[in-house]
Design a protein around this motif. Structure first.
Motif, mmCIF file in Angstrom:
data_model
loop_
_atom_site.group_PDB
_atom_site.id
_atom_site.type_symbol
_atom_site.label_atom_id
_atom_site.label_comp_id
_atom_site.label_asym_id
_atom_site.label_seq_id
_atom_site.Cartn_x
_atom_site.Cartn_y
_atom_site.Cartn_z
ATOM 1 N N LEU A 56 -5.277 35.911 -39.516
ATOM 2 C CA LEU A 56 -4.646 36.735 -38.480
ATOM 3 C C LEU A 56 -4.775 36.141 -37.082
ATOM 4 O O LEU A 56 -3.836 36.232 -36.290
ATOM 5 N N ILE A 57 -5.914 35.512 -36.782
ATOM 6 C CA ILE A 57 -6.018 34.907 -35.440
ATOM 7 C C ILE A 57 -5.063 33.708 -35.347
ATOM 8 O O ILE A 57 -4.483 33.455 -34.300
ATOM 9 N N PHE A 58 -4.835 33.006 -36.455
ATOM 10 C CA PHE A 58 -3.829 31.929 -36.477
ATOM 11 C C PHE A 58 -2.456 32.513 -36.165
ATOM 12 O O PHE A 58 -1.738 32.018 -35.299
ATOM 13 N N ILE A 59 -2.100 33.579 -36.875
ATOM 14 C CA ILE A 59 -0.776 34.205 -36.699
ATOM 15 C C ILE A 59 -0.597 34.663 -35.248
ATOM 16 O O ILE A 59 0.415 34.377 -34.605
ATOM 17 N N ARG A 60 -1.612 35.364 -34.722
ATOM 18 C CA ARG A 60 -1.506 35.884 -33.346
ATOM 19 C C ARG A 60 -1.448 34.761 -32.320
ATOM 20 O O ARG A 60 -0.687 34.843 -31.351
ATOM 21 N N SER A 61 -2.236 33.731 -32.513
ATOM 22 C CA SER A 61 -2.252 32.612 -31.563
ATOM 23 C C SER A 61 -0.914 31.897 -31.562
ATOM 24 O O SER A 61 -0.384 31.546 -30.502
ATOM 25 N N LEU A 62 -0.374 31.682 -32.752
ATOM 26 C CA LEU A 62 0.933 31.013 -32.853
ATOM 27 C C LEU A 62 2.003 31.870 -32.185
ATOM 28 O O LEU A 62 2.875 31.367 -31.479
ATOM 29 N N GLU A 63 1.895 33.183 -32.373
ATOM 30 C CA GLU A 63 2.886 34.085 -31.793
ATOM 31 C C GLU A 63 2.776 34.135 -30.269
ATOM 32 O O GLU A 63 3.772 34.015 -29.560
ATOM 33 N N TYR A 64 1.555 34.306 -29.749
ATOM 34 C CA TYR A 64 1.388 34.480 -28.298
ATOM 35 C C TYR A 64 1.560 33.194 -27.508
ATOM 36 O O TYR A 64 2.035 33.231 -26.381
ATOM 37 N N TYR A 65 1.112 32.075 -28.070
ATOM 38 C CA TYR A 65 1.025 30.867 -27.242
ATOM 39 C C TYR A 65 1.898 29.701 -27.668
ATOM 40 O O TYR A 65 2.150 28.811 -26.868
ATOM 41 N N VAL A 66 2.320 29.647 -28.935
ATOM 42 C CA VAL A 66 2.942 28.407 -29.401
ATOM 43 C C VAL A 66 4.431 28.545 -29.714
ATOM 44 O O VAL A 66 5.213 27.652 -29.406
ATOM 45 N N VAL A 67 4.844 29.678 -30.281
ATOM 46 C CA VAL A 67 6.217 29.792 -30.783
ATOM 47 C C VAL A 67 7.260 29.583 -29.677
ATOM 48 O O VAL A 67 8.297 28.965 -29.906
ATOM 49 N N GLY A 68 6.974 30.041 -28.471
ATOM 50 C CA GLY A 68 7.918 29.880 -27.364
ATOM 51 C C GLY A 68 8.069 28.433 -26.915
ATOM 52 O O GLY A 68 9.134 28.015 -26.455
ATOM 53 N N LYS A 69 6.995 27.641 -27.073
ATOM 54 C CA LYS A 69 7.012 26.237 -26.632
ATOM 55 C C LYS A 69 7.440 25.286 -27.731
ATOM 56 O O LYS A 69 8.130 24.313 -27.477
ATOM 57 N N ASP A 70 6.977 25.567 -28.969
ATOM 58 C CA ASP A 70 7.208 24.608 -30.050
ATOM 59 C C ASP A 70 7.366 25.324 -31.398
ATOM 60 O O ASP A 70 6.465 25.307 -32.231
ATOM 61 N N PRO A 71 8.534 25.948 -31.612
ATOM 62 C CA PRO A 71 8.731 26.673 -32.866
ATOM 63 C C PRO A 71 8.606 25.773 -34.100
ATOM 64 O O PRO A 71 8.161 26.215 -35.153
ATOM 65 N N GLY A 72 8.958 24.500 -33.954
ATOM 66 C CA GLY A 72 8.856 23.564 -35.082
ATOM 67 C C GLY A 72 7.416 23.415 -35.549
ATOM 68 O O GLY A 72 7.138 23.366 -36.755
ATOM 69 N N LEU A 73 6.499 23.360 -34.591
ATOM 70 C CA LEU A 73 5.073 23.242 -34.918
ATOM 71 C C LEU A 73 4.588 24.512 -35.626
ATOM 72 O O LEU A 73 3.827 24.444 -36.595
ATOM 73 N N VAL A 74 5.056 25.659 -35.170
ATOM 74 C CA VAL A 74 4.677 26.932 -35.793
ATOM 75 C C VAL A 74 5.170 26.957 -37.240
ATOM 76 O O VAL A 74 4.417 27.321 -38.155
ATOM 77 N N TYR A 75 6.414 26.543 -37.445
ATOM 78 C CA TYR A 75 6.957 26.501 -38.815
ATOM 79 C C TYR A 75 6.080 25.611 -39.704
ATOM 80 O O TYR A 75 5.714 25.993 -40.812
ATOM 81 N N GLN A 76 5.740 24.426 -39.193
ATOM 82 C CA GLN A 76 4.907 23.487 -39.961
ATOM 83 C C GLN A 76 3.553 24.113 -40.310
ATOM 84 O O GLN A 76 3.078 23.994 -41.435
ATOM 85 N N HIS A 77 2.932 24.760 -39.331
ATOM 86 C CA HIS A 77 1.637 25.388 -39.584
ATOM 87 C C HIS A 77 1.751 26.491 -40.639
ATOM 88 O O HIS A 77 0.906 26.589 -41.531
ATOM 89 N N LEU A 78 2.789 27.306 -40.547
ATOM 90 C CA LEU A 78 2.971 28.373 -41.536
ATOM 91 C C LEU A 78 3.204 27.784 -42.925
ATOM 92 O O LEU A 78 2.695 28.276 -43.928
ATOM 93 N N PHE A 79 3.968 26.687 -42.959
ATOM 94 C CA PHE A 79 4.264 26.022 -44.230
ATOM 95 C C PHE A 79 2.971 25.510 -44.879
ATOM 96 O O PHE A 79 2.689 25.795 -46.040
ATOM 97 N N TYR A 80 2.170 24.783 -44.109
ATOM 98 C CA TYR A 80 0.946 24.201 -44.678
ATOM 99 C C TYR A 80 -0.163 25.234 -44.874
ATOM 100 O O TYR A 80 -0.985 25.089 -45.776
ATOM 101 N N LEU A 81 -0.157 26.277 -44.055
ATOM 102 C CA LEU A 81 -1.116 27.366 -44.244
ATOM 103 C C LEU A 81 -0.909 27.991 -45.625
ATOM 104 O O LEU A 81 -1.864 28.356 -46.311
ATOM 105 N N SER A 82 0.343 28.062 -46.048
ATOM 106 C CA SER A 82 0.656 28.664 -47.354
ATOM 107 C C SER A 82 0.169 27.801 -48.514
ATOM 108 O O SER A 82 0.133 28.247 -49.656
ATOM 109 N N LYS A 83 -0.198 26.544 -48.236
ATOM 110 C CA LYS A 83 -0.710 25.641 -49.276
ATOM 111 C C LYS A 83 -2.241 25.691 -49.357
ATOM 112 O O LYS A 83 -2.844 25.044 -50.210
ATOM 113 N N ALA A 84 -2.861 26.422 -48.428
ATOM 114 C CA ALA A 84 -4.322 26.456 -48.374
ATOM 115 C C ALA A 84 -4.885 27.257 -49.544
ATOM 116 O O ALA A 84 -4.268 28.208 -50.025
#
Length: 131
Positions: A56-84
């Protein structure tokens, strides 16, 4: 005081930083960590330590700080997070409210869509997150 984040070299370092971030609930520091961490390394760095709070802190951090600047990075993190390891377990234990937070991040990714992922990619990933 603000946590100083440097790139973790192994799962142990990553775990130490995550614990510090989680204890202080420092979403900005978590965003810094996710910004300097190669998404492909996430499953290895997380090892078997993925838990609901960390997810959840990953999700919130990506939402508050990263998605507006680099949505591609957020997508990548969500993709690889699902492989954990433990991803499915964590997903199964999310409350409706927590699932809504994840859905919100996916909505922001649709709105900020760029050439690093297609809406079709996003829809496939949403299914993995059971949304």
């Amino acid at each position: 005081e603000k946590l100083l984040i440097s790139e973790p070299s192994n799962a142990y370092d990553f775990g130490q930083i995550i614990n510090a971030v989680n204890t202080s609930k420092d979403k900005a520091a978590c965003a810094d960590l996710l910004t300097i961490t190669d998404p492909k390394k996430l499953p290895v760095l997380l090892s078997n330590k993925l838990e609901g709070e960390i997810f959840l802190i990953f999700i919130r951090s990506l939402e508050y700080y990263v998605v507006g600047k680099d949505p591609g990075l957020v997508y990548q993190h969500l993709f690889y997070l699902s492989k954990a390891e433990r991803f499915k377990v964590v997903l199964a234990l999310l409350s409706k409210n927590e699932k809504d937070q994840v859905r919100q991040l996916f909505d922001l990714l649709s709105e900020n869509q760029n050439n690093q992922y297609s809406l079709k990619d996003l829809e496939s990933l949403k299914k993995v997150y059971e949304l």
